[in-house]
Design a protein around this motif. Structure first.
Motif, short mmCIF file in Angstrom:
data_model
loop_
_atom_site.label_atom_id
_atom_site.label_comp_id
_atom_site.label_asym_id
_atom_site.label_seq_id
_atom_site.Cartn_x
_atom_site.Cartn_y
_atom_site.Cartn_z
N GLY A 736 36.14 8.12 28.54
CA GLY A 736 37.37 8.86 28.76
C GLY A 736 37.43 9.39 30.18
O GLY A 736 36.42 9.53 30.85
N ILE A 737 38.66 9.64 30.64
CA ILE A 737 38.83 10.18 31.97
C ILE A 737 39.80 11.36 31.89
O ILE A 737 40.87 11.26 31.26
CB ILE A 737 39.38 9.12 32.94
N ALA A 738 39.40 12.45 32.48
CA ALA A 738 40.29 13.61 32.53
C ALA A 738 40.64 13.86 33.98
O ALA A 738 39.79 13.74 34.87
CB ALA A 738 39.59 14.82 31.93
N GLU A 739 41.91 14.17 34.21
CA GLU A 739 42.35 14.42 35.58
C GLU A 739 42.45 15.92 35.78
O GLU A 739 43.00 16.65 34.95
CB GLU A 739 43.72 13.79 35.77
N VAL A 740 41.92 16.39 36.91
CA VAL A 740 41.94 17.83 37.17
C VAL A 740 43.33 18.22 37.67
O VAL A 740 43.81 17.69 38.67
CB VAL A 740 40.87 18.21 38.21
N ARG A 741 43.97 19.14 36.94
CA ARG A 741 45.32 19.55 37.32
C ARG A 741 45.31 20.94 37.98
O ARG A 741 46.22 21.29 38.69
CB ARG A 741 46.22 19.59 36.08
N VAL A 762 37.45 12.54 25.89
CA VAL A 762 36.40 13.25 26.63
C VAL A 762 35.49 13.92 25.61
O VAL A 762 35.96 14.62 24.71
CB VAL A 762 37.03 14.29 27.57
N TYR A 763 34.21 13.63 25.70
CA TYR A 763 33.25 14.20 24.77
C TYR A 763 32.42 15.26 25.45
O TYR A 763 32.02 15.11 26.61
CB TYR A 763 32.32 13.10 24.23
N ARG A 764 32.11 16.26 24.71
CA ARG A 764 31.35 17.38 25.23
C ARG A 764 29.91 16.99 25.58
O ARG A 764 29.34 17.44 26.54
CB ARG A 764 31.38 18.49 24.17
N ASN A 765 29.35 16.10 24.75
CA ASN A 765 27.91 15.85 24.87
C ASN A 765 27.52 14.59 25.62
O ASN A 765 26.40 14.12 25.51
CB ASN A 765 27.28 15.77 23.47
N ARG A 766 28.45 13.99 26.32
CA ARG A 766 28.11 12.76 27.02
C ARG A 766 27.99 13.03 28.51
O ARG A 766 28.56 14.00 29.02
CB ARG A 766 29.21 11.70 26.79
N ASP A 790 39.15 27.63 22.26
CA ASP A 790 38.18 27.05 21.33
C ASP A 790 37.27 26.02 22.01
O ASP A 790 37.73 25.19 22.79
CB ASP A 790 38.91 26.32 20.18
N ASP A 791 36.01 26.08 21.67
CA ASP A 791 35.09 25.04 22.13
C ASP A 791 35.38 23.78 21.35
O ASP A 791 35.58 23.81 20.14
CB ASP A 791 33.64 25.47 21.85
N MET A 792 35.40 22.66 22.07
CA MET A 792 35.73 21.39 21.42
C MET A 792 34.56 20.44 21.58
O MET A 792 33.84 20.46 22.58
CB MET A 792 36.95 20.75 22.08
N ALA A 793 34.39 19.57 20.60
CA ALA A 793 33.39 18.51 20.72
C ALA A 793 34.00 17.33 21.47
O ALA A 793 33.31 16.61 22.19
CB ALA A 793 32.92 18.06 19.34
N GLU A 794 35.30 17.15 21.29
CA GLU A 794 35.97 16.07 21.99
C GLU A 794 37.44 16.40 22.15
O GLU A 794 38.01 17.14 21.35
CB GLU A 794 35.82 14.76 21.22
N VAL A 795 38.04 15.84 23.20
CA VAL A 795 39.46 16.04 23.42
C VAL A 795 40.07 14.67 23.72
O VAL A 795 39.55 13.92 24.54
CB VAL A 795 39.73 17.00 24.60
N ARG A 796 41.13 14.38 22.99
CA ARG A 796 41.67 13.03 23.09
C ARG A 796 42.74 12.86 24.17
O ARG A 796 43.28 13.84 24.69
CB ARG A 796 42.24 12.60 21.74
N ASN A 797 43.02 11.63 24.44
CA ASN A 797 44.01 11.22 25.42
C ASN A 797 45.31 12.00 25.26
O ASN A 797 45.80 12.17 24.16
CB ASN A 797 44.28 9.72 25.24
N GLY A 798 45.83 12.47 26.38
CA GLY A 798 47.12 13.15 26.34
C GLY A 798 47.03 14.64 26.09
O GLY A 798 48.03 15.33 26.07
#
Ligand code: GDP
Length: 829
Positions: A736-741, A762-766, A790-798
């Motif tokens: 996954g790729i997250a863009e810094v806004r 985006v996964y927390r543990n990778r 909230d702490d997340m284990a993963e956040v999906r596209n969008g």
């Protein structure tokens, strides 16, 4: 002999007096009151009665058992407390009367019966279900079968199918009884099975149900999109049984363009392109397909394929050559192989010096890559191109020039990797091996070691019952060389090598070069017939009249027979090692075929250009004129770019070379991708990533693009690719790729990047990398991944999220955070 009263006895046996009295009465004893005395005899009688009586529960018997067991158990569990004894006691009391046992048995029996019944029912059900399934399968299979038949004999099978539906429709236009709907269902299923097979032939049954489309559909296939008389045809069809699918015979030559192929199948090119896209190899209308691919496409689309060699010209040529004469035995052609430094060159040089040049004035003037020696037993020809390059190169081109392999193994060294490789090559080519155990003069020579080592590779010494002669030689001193030649000739006798010296010459190119003064010079090995000065020859895609012919000593010769190597002058270019050489009757024919081959070569090359994957680069390289692995390399900094370019370009050997066709600092751009596409190169990103435009091309064209972050890994992969050994390797998957806004400060984490996940998850543990302008600027892990609070284990596209990177605080707006994983990928060819 103690006597007790009934009452006392009742106490002893712990039974109420009344009950005991009754039991005594039943036992036939006279007692009627508690005070009466019971004699021992009477006690025995009572006991006997109680034992034999069935119904009544007896207190005494179980008790006895309990006591016994208690003892046993105490003994067993020596030292432990009595708890376990009490348990046993209870167990003992569970002992049931015969009736209970009977009842239990009965119950068990019933249970068994019930179970059996249940099993039977189940079995029945199962059988029924299976039968149903079978029926369903058959129902499903039937249409498939039918559609096969349709393909085979469309008219015959279609007709009975079509009218059934139509008749029903007429007879019962409204009624929808069970059988009818069943039938309809089945037909529905039928249609489905035919519909999802994307072949032309199946389109025919569908129109039956929707007659309006018949004309359009089948017409479409008829005309292949270019008919004008649509109306006329439709009218015709209005009164005729619909035609079946048109199975065409498609002639496919060596190459064919997508457009031509479509035309031959009478389908639109778009259909073919669509189909190929589905197969995972996107094509354009003008793309040249190789024969195999085209055949696959045509067959999948339901057409018959006729493979035509476009070599009509070549065939004519072959026919025009009269190759006949008396076959006599010819000299064996030998290639010397073995590990580096084991003495291949020394051996070849020794033989050449001792056997060839000895009588020649002036000695050896030049190396021509092959020579022959006369011995008392006969002649032997050596292909003097040490290393496995020539052998493999020729084999890759389908030429078999070598009859026997001399495998040189240094007695002081033993079986080494290239020894092993040589054995593999020889075995793959089915060429017998004669082992030259070299450096036998050395004090630390250990020839037995070699026998063991080679036997492990299935090169079994003759004296061990195998078929490989082992000859001890010293290339330095010349010892054993005669024996070696003898062994070679013995092997040759077994092979019964034959040739026809009276026929026109033909052979194979050993090597060629462009000589400053003499123009193209090719060393050819005459394999059959006789080559003469003045002959017109076709050599690969070159041709020419032999102006001059030189033997291995540079002496002009007028002719060369079977197994004789010669240099020929007069060609119009330099052919490849492994190209075949034929004498042709006239120049016109030679030119025609040569030009044709040149064109074909280009086309074939073009057609195969898309196979440019690192994994199979080795195979595809065999077809290229220059065995080169092309690389487009982008890197994060100039330093690593230069280091990589330096190390990569030294990787080649005499067989293959690495060429960095393009490189630079920065992310992989569209123009990099295009360059890779044009030059059939693989794309390497060292600590950089491809931008969107580049990725589009990479995906569309199936380019091989790899990201690395360790120089060593690139070198290793290329090395493996060059040796065709690219095995399973660890590759990175970008998850996954997250863009810094936005970036803000948190007292706990420092810089927190407000991000939008723009790709994948985006996964927390990778592990992660921070990219700026597609260049990796940081690698590490996440400190936190949050959505709102909230702490997340993963956040999906969008989705938006807050990311803090562990020990990294320089995140900037516009950076990308890439989450990846490492996976083991098997070699895919
Ligand atoms: P190649 O790499 O297999 O062609 O091996 P070379 O022919 O170049 O030989 C490698 C080295 O081994 C050279 O230094 C040779 O002099 C030496 N050598 C080759 N054959 C013999 C031999 O029979 N005896 C000894 N003592 N040295 C040898």
């Amino acid at each position: 002999m103690t006597q007790v009263t009934v009452k006392e006895l009742a106490q002893v046996v712990d039974t109420p007096v009344e009950r005991l009295l009754q039991q005594m009465r039943e036992a036939g004893l006279p007692h009627s009151s508690a005070e009466q005395v019971v004699t021992d005899n009477e006690k025995q009688a009572l006991l006997a009665h109680l034992k034999s009586s069935h119904g009544d529960k007896k207190a005494e018997e179980p008790r006895k058992i309990t006591l016994q067991r208690k003892t046993t158990s105490t003994l067993k569990v020596a030292g432990s407390k009595t708890i376990s004894v009490e348990v046993r006691k209870k167990k003992t009391f569970v002992k049931r009367s015969n009736e209970e046992i009977e009842a239990e048995k009965q119950r068990e029996l019933e249970e068994q019966r019930a179970a059996a019944e249940a099993a039977r029912l189940k079995a029945e059900e199962e059988a029924k279900r299976q039968a149903e399934e079978e029926a369903k399968r058959q129902a499903a299979a039937a249409p498939a079968e039918r559609s096969e038949q349709v393909a085979a004999a469309p008219a015959v099978v279609d007709e009975p199918v079509a009218p059934v539906v139509e008749e029903r429709k007429k007879e019962e236009p409204r009624r929808l009884d069970k059988s009818r709907s069943d039938d309809a269902d089945r037909r529905g299923g039928e249609r489905k099975t035919t519909q999802h097979r994307p072949t032309v032939k199946e389109k025919a049954p569908a129109p039956r149900v929707a007659p309006r489309t018949i004309d359009e559909e089948s017409d479409g296939f008829r005309r292949g999109g270019r008919g004008k008389s649509k109306l006329k045809k439709r009218n015709q069809h209005g009164f005729q049984a619909p035609a079946g699918p048109v199975v065409r015979e498609v002639s496919i030559g060596e190459t064919i363009t997508v457009g031509e192929l479509a035309q031959q199948m009478s389908v639109k090119a778009a259909e073919v392109i669509k189909f190929m896209f589905k197969m995972g190899s996107p094509a354009t209308i003008n793309q040249v397909l190789d024969q195999e691919t085209a055949q696959l496409v045509a067959e999948e689309l339901g057409h018959k394929v006729k493979l035509v060699s476009d070599n009509a010209l070549e065939e004519q040529l072959a026919e025009s050559l009269k190759f006949e004469g008396e076959a006599i035995s010819r000299a064996p052609v030998v290639t010397v192989m073995g590990h580096v430094d084991h003495g291949k060159t020394s051996l070849l040089d020794y033989i050449r010096r001792a056997k060839v040049a000895s009588g020649e004035a002036g000695g050896i003037t030049q190396h021509i890559g092959a020579y022959h020696v006369e011995t008392e037993r006969g002649m032997v020809t050596f292909l003097d191109t040490p290393g496995h390059a020539a052998f493999t190169a020729m084999r890759a081109r389908g030429a078999k020039a070598t009859d026997i392999v001399i495998l040189v193994v240094a007695a002081d060294d033993g079986v080494m990797p290239q020894t092993q490789e040589a054995v593999q090559h020889a075995k793959a080519a089915g060429v017998p091996i004669v082992v030259a155990v070299n450096k036998i003069d050395k004090p630390d020579a250990n020839p037995d070691n070699i026998k063991n080592g080679l036997a492990a590779l299935d090169v079994i010494p003759e004296e061990w019952g195998g078929d490989a002669p082992y000859v001890h030689v010293s290339a330095k001193m010349g010892t054993g060389v005669d024996e070696l030649l003898e062994a070679v000739l013995l092997q040759a006798e077994v092979l019964e090598l034959k040739a026809m010296p009276s026929a026109p010459g033909r052979g194979v190119v050993v090597e060629s070069r462009l000589d400053k003064g003499r123009g193209p010079v090719a060393t050819v090995l005459v394999q059959d017939g006789t080559l003469r000065q003045g002959d017109m020859v076709l050599v690969g895609s070159n041709y020419g009249r032999i102006r001059a012919m030189l033997d291995e000593n540079g002496k002009p010769v007028k002719e060369a027979g079977p197994s004789i190597p010669v240099e020929i002058l007069g060609l119009d270019g330099t052919p490849e090692a492994g190209d075949d050489m034929t004498v042709v009757a006239d120049e016109k024919k030679a030119r025609e075929v040569a030009l044709f081959r040149q064109g074909k070569f280009r086309e074939v090359k073009l057609a195969r250009a898309h196979a440019g994957k690192l994994e199979n680069i080795f195979e595809s390289m065999g077809q290229e004129e220059k065995k080169t692995l092309n690389i487009v390399l982008k890197s994060d900094v100039r330093g690593s770019l230069e280091a990589l370019q330096g190390s990569l370009s030294t990787l080649g050997n005499d067989e293959v070379q690495v060429r960095v066709v393009g490189g630079g600092v920065g992310g992989i751009t569209e123009s990099d991708a295009n360059l890779a596409l044009a030059s059939n190169a693989v794309l390497f990103g060292f600590n950089v990533r491809a931008d969107a435009g580049a990725r589009k091309i990479v995906e569309a064209e199936g380019l091989d693009m790899r990201y690395y972050n360790v120089i060593y890994d690139i070198i290793e992969d290329v090395k493996k690719a060059l040796t065709g050994m690219l095995g399973s390797d660890v590759r990175e998957n970008i998850l996954g790729i997250a863009e810094v806004r936005d970036v803000f400060r948190s007292p706990k984490f420092g810089a927190v990047a407000g991000c939008m996940v723009v790709e994948g998850t985006v996964y927390r543990n990778r592990p992660i990398r921070v990219l700026r302008d597609d260049v990796v600027i940081f690698e590490g892990e996440l400190e936190s991944l949050r959505r709102f609070k909230d702490d997340m284990a993963e956040v999906r596209n969008g989705m938006e999220c807050g990311i803090a990177v562990k020990s990294y605080n320089d995140v900037k707006v516009g950076d990308k955070i890439e989450v990846f994983e490492k996976v083991q990928v098997a070699r895919s060819l």
